[in-house]
Scaffold this active site. Structure first.
Site, PDB file in Angstrom:
ATOM      1  N   SER A 169       0.827  -1.132  -0.186  1.00  0.00           N
ATOM      2  CA  SER A 169       0.129   0.073   0.240  1.00  0.00           C
ATOM      3  C   SER A 169       1.258   1.007   0.245  1.00  0.00           C
ATOM      4  O   SER A 169       0.458   2.413  -0.771  1.00  0.00           O
ATOM      5  CB  SER A 169      -0.428   0.180   0.996  1.00  0.00           C
ATOM      6  OG  SER A 169      -0.215   0.498   2.694  1.00  0.00           O
ATOM      7  N   ASP A 170       2.152   0.926  -0.350  1.00  0.00           N
ATOM      8  CA  ASP A 170       3.363   2.954   0.134  1.00  0.00           C
ATOM      9  C   ASP A 170       4.151   2.124  -0.277  1.00  0.00           C
ATOM     10  O   ASP A 170       5.088   2.720   0.720  1.00  0.00           O
ATOM     11  CB  ASP A 170       3.313   2.865   2.219  1.00  0.00           C
ATOM     12  CG  ASP A 170       3.625   4.234   1.631  1.00  0.00           C
ATOM     13  OD1 ASP A 170       3.798   4.827   0.770  1.00  0.00           O
ATOM     14  OD2 ASP A 170       4.175   4.473   3.060  1.00  0.00           O
ATOM     15  N   LEU A 171       4.273   1.662  -1.008  1.00  0.00           N
ATOM     16  CA  LEU A 171       5.730   1.328  -1.940  1.00  0.00           C
ATOM     17  C   LEU A 171       6.828   2.838  -1.894  1.00  0.00           C
ATOM     18  O   LEU A 171       5.621   3.755  -2.697  1.00  0.00           O
ATOM     19  CB  LEU A 171       5.832   0.093  -2.892  1.00  0.00           C
ATOM     20  CG  LEU A 171       7.194  -0.058  -3.968  1.00  0.00           C
ATOM     21  CD1 LEU A 171       7.198  -1.313  -2.680  1.00  0.00           C
ATOM     22  CD2 LEU A 171       7.123  -0.833  -5.201  1.00  0.00           C
TER      23      LEU A 171
END
Length: 239
Positions: A169-171
C-alpha cells in the site's frame, strides 16, 4: 506457515512466533522498559518512531501503529474496536509470516499486541531487524545514485512480491532496504494485502517512481536519475 501462539489477558491479546520470540508480556511493547534494561540499540524517526531493541532471540524493531490522514491528527493511535483477526497488527503479522515462508525478502514477525480500551484498540508489532541494512533513500542521499545492478535487484524483488500477489500500500524509497551484501529487502506491510493480478501491479511501480521524484524535488543531494528507472524495469521484467 510457521507456528503461531496466542494468549489473552483482561487488557490485551498477544500473539507470537515461538521460534522468534519468548512469550511476550505487556512491557515488551513499551520502549521505556527496553530503555530501563539498556537494550535499546537506536531508533528511526520517520513519520512515526520505531525502536531497535535487543531481544532474547536477536535484534528486533518495535513499532506502534498510528492512524494517518486528518483522522490521525485527532485519534493518533486509536482504532475503532474490531475482531483481533481483522486488526492491522494481526493482518500484517500473518502476511509477513506467509511471505517469509514463501521465501520473499521480508523481515519475519516476532510478536504483536492488541490492547482494548472501551470502543477503541491500540496495537504494536515486533519484527526481526535486518542486520547491517539501510533504506535506499538514505543511501542515495549520502552516497548518490545506485548502480544499475542494484536497481535491477530492486525491480526483481518488487516483481517477485507481485508474482506472489502481494499489494504494497505504500511502496516507496523508504521501504526498500539494502543490507551489507547488497541484498534487497522490502518492509512496512501495514495495510497491505494479497490480491489477484491486475492493474494495481503497475500502479504499485508508479507509486515508487513518484516517491523517487518527490524526494529529488525536496533534496538536490538525493541521488535519483530518471534514466535509472529503465534499470528497475529491466529487473522487474526479467525476473
Amino acid at each position: 506457515m510457521s507456528g503461531l501462539q496466542k494468549k489473552e489477558t483482561p487488557e490485551a491479546v498477544f500473539w507470537w512466533d515461538p521460534t522468534r520470540s519468548p512469550e511476550p508480556e505487556e512491557h515488551h511493547f513499551q520502549p521505556a522498559w527496553w530503555q530501563q534494561q539498556d537494550r535499546v540499540m537506536g531508533s528511526s524517526k520517520g513519520r512515526n518512531i520505531a525502536w531497535f531493541v535487543e531481544g532474547e532471540q536477536g535484534a528486533m524493531v518495535l513499532r506502534h501503529y498510528y492512524r494517518g490522514g486528518l483522522v490521525g491528527k485527532i485519534l493518533h493511535d486509536q482504532f475503532w474496536l474490531e475482531p483481533v483477526e481483522k486488526s492491522r497488527a494481526m493482518r500484517e503479522f500473518q502476511l509477513l509470516q506467509w511471505m517469509a515462508d514463501e521465501g520473499l525478502p521480508v523481515p519475519r514477525p516476532c510478536a504483536a499486541r492488541y490492547a482494548r480500551s472501551g470502543l477503541i484498540y491500540r496495537a504494536d508489532l515486533l519484527i526481526e531487524m535486518i542486520p547491517n541494512s539501510r533504506d535506499i533513500f538514505r543511501i542515495m542521499t549520502d552516497q548518490g545514485p545506485l548502480e544499475a545492478e542494484i536497481w535491477q535487484k530492486v525491480g526483481a524483488a518488487v516483481r517477485e512480491m507481485h508474482r506472489h500477489g502481494v499489494y504494497h500500500s505504500d511502496l516507496n524509497c523508504h521501504n526498500i532496504m539494502l543490507d551489507s551484501d547488497e541484498k534487497v529487502w522490502l518492509i512496512d506491510f501495514d495495510k497491505c494485502e494479497r490480491r489477484e493480478p491486475g492493474e494495481w501491479q503497475q500502479a504499485n511501480c508508479e507509486r515508487l517512481l513518484r516517491s523517487l521524484r518527490k524526494e529529488l524535488d525536496k533534496n538536490e543531494k538525493f541521488g535519483w536519475q530518471e534514466a535509472q528507472w529503465d534499470d528497475f524495469l529491466a529487473g522487474y521484467q526479467q525476473s
